[in-house]
Design a protein around this motif. Sequence first.
Motif, mmCIF file in Angstrom:
data_model
loop_
_atom_site.group_PDB
_atom_site.id
_atom_site.type_symbol
_atom_site.label_atom_id
_atom_site.label_comp_id
_atom_site.label_asym_id
_atom_site.label_seq_id
_atom_site.Cartn_x
_atom_site.Cartn_y
_atom_site.Cartn_z
ATOM 1 N N CYS A 132 0.882 -1.173 0.000
ATOM 2 C CA CYS A 132 0.000 0.000 0.000
ATOM 3 C C CYS A 132 0.918 1.221 0.000
ATOM 4 O O CYS A 132 2.140 1.084 -0.004
ATOM 5 C CB CYS A 132 -0.949 -0.002 1.204
ATOM 6 S SG CYS A 132 -0.155 0.421 2.769
ATOM 7 N N HIS A 172 3.233 0.559 8.885
ATOM 8 C CA HIS A 172 3.812 1.883 8.609
ATOM 9 C C HIS A 172 2.904 2.971 9.179
ATOM 10 O O HIS A 172 1.683 2.832 9.188
ATOM 11 C CB HIS A 172 3.983 2.106 7.097
ATOM 12 C CG HIS A 172 5.230 1.507 6.517
ATOM 13 N ND1 HIS A 172 5.227 0.402 5.712
ATOM 14 C CD2 HIS A 172 6.532 1.873 6.653
ATOM 15 C CE1 HIS A 172 6.473 0.106 5.354
ATOM 16 N NE2 HIS A 172 7.295 0.983 5.917
ATOM 17 N N CYS A 205 -1.925 -4.946 4.720
ATOM 18 C CA CYS A 205 -0.913 -5.251 5.735
ATOM 19 C C CYS A 205 -1.191 -6.553 6.480
ATOM 20 O O CYS A 205 -0.369 -7.000 7.275
ATOM 21 C CB CYS A 205 -0.833 -4.082 6.725
ATOM 22 S SG CYS A 205 0.834 -3.807 7.322
HETATM 23 S S1 SF4 Z 1 4.027 -3.027 5.551
HETATM 24 FE FE1 SF4 Z 1 1.833 -2.691 5.649
HETATM 25 S S2 SF4 Z 1 1.589 -0.504 5.813
HETATM 26 FE FE2 SF4 Z 1 3.633 -0.890 5.080
HETATM 27 S S3 SF4 Z 1 3.486 -0.801 2.856
HETATM 28 FE FE3 SF4 Z 1 3.271 -2.941 3.449
HETATM 29 S S4 SF4 Z 1 1.070 -3.225 3.599
HETATM 30 FE FE4 SF4 Z 1 1.413 -1.000 3.636
#
Ligand code: SF4
Length: 471
Positions: free
Chosen positions: A291, A359, A382
């Motif tokens: 994402c 994140h 995520c």
């Molecule tokens: S770790 Fe989670 S929040 Fe970070 S880019 Fe990947 S899916 Fe998105």
Amino acid sequence: MTIAHSEGFTFDSWRGAVRPWLAAGHKAEGLVWQDGSNQIKAASADCEPNCVQPAVGRLRLPRVLMSLLQNLACFRHPSRWEFMYRLAWRVLYENPRLLDDPADPDVANAVTMDRAVRRDLHKMHAFVRFRESAGDDGTVCYFAWFEPQHEILRPGAVFFANRFPNMCWTIATPDGAAAWDTKAIDFFAPRALAERPREDINEHLWRTYYRSICNVARINPSAMQREMPKHYWNNLPEATEIASLLRDGAARFAARQKQGDHENFTAAKSLQRSLAQAQVPAAGIQLCRACDLWKHATQAVEGEGPKSARIMLVGEQPGDEEDLRGRPFIGPAGKVLDEAFQAAGLKRGEIYLTNAVKHFKWEPRGKRRLHKRPGVGEIRACNVWLLNEIEAVKPAVIVALGASALTALLGSAKTVETARAMDLNLPSGVPLVASYHPSSILRADAERSAILREALVGDLRKASSLLAPHG
Ligand code: SF4
């Protein structure tokens, strides 16, 4: 950070070379640009009778011009250095507000070039895919091959050094390569193509993940190719899935509609199983771009705690302090949680603490970064990392703090009040206790805050009591 060993003109070497000529007011037409040697000489024909000798002195270029020139230096065209000089000369000696005139042909060209470089950089940030490989001394390194339209390796490499400061990586392009050893970036000639790793142990995981998050009902092939032009596909592991997703997208969607939740449940379970077998390396999450949240965060914040923990606690996302220091629940909300642990007779060191989203999502408010709630798409994207943690820790009880954690764990939205009144279990049978997020306790007024604190302590005690039969 230091930048070592440059070849050919870079923006800095160009600046050093043109400084005396610009300071002396030489027009671009009076200079000869020597290909290859990257030297500039005054043409003898133009140096008489009023030849101006190069001057060594202070030369102040407006900041906006400097930043534009830095991008123009990346634009792949043999005459860009000369064009940059002309633009700088015109701003200095002809019209200090030249850049405000979009109708000027030089300004219009500069804007077009600037846009093309920015777009290419944006694509580099999004489409570089690192593959794991072993370094000469057996350490884990990451390697990416990328084919940019323009010569953006230098600014692009600085971006990745800031994004992944603790990993050793190399990004190779047809123009050259950049290697980061956690201290400095080294630029050198490109490696032979045969040397680049084609696959790593995470490749199948990315493909599985891409298939599972790709919403086949909403694929718009032309919009997708505008955003992800085909020439990038060669180096994207997930691109191998695109053709089949496009081919059978409609059929899969119709089948999903018929089978409803059952298929989703089965898909989630099978993904969970494959993740458990895949053994995602700890550094993998720092490479996640599933994402957009990684773009504005400092780092992904993984869970923390013993792998043998009986209780896992899932919050929403890292906050400002967690984002900077890379650990969950260490800010003000973490202090509230520590007090609640103490009141409930629990020890932080025995509990595995993590978040639904890894994140930090935030919005600027003056100089501050204010928490912004993650969307359902981000929570879903995520989920793979959270499932992986659950598989690794195998907790006996999970405590969900707040609505986002509930959405991540249950797959559907529920208020904390509703969930607290229910007996909940994950599909695997692990009991789930819902409670309030400590940051909602911080935001509430004094009276409500006391009620929520008490509820949180009670819910932690409840989680602890669910462990009792096992000792
Ligand atoms: S770790 Fe989670 S929040 Fe970070 S880019 Fe990947 S899916 Fe998105």
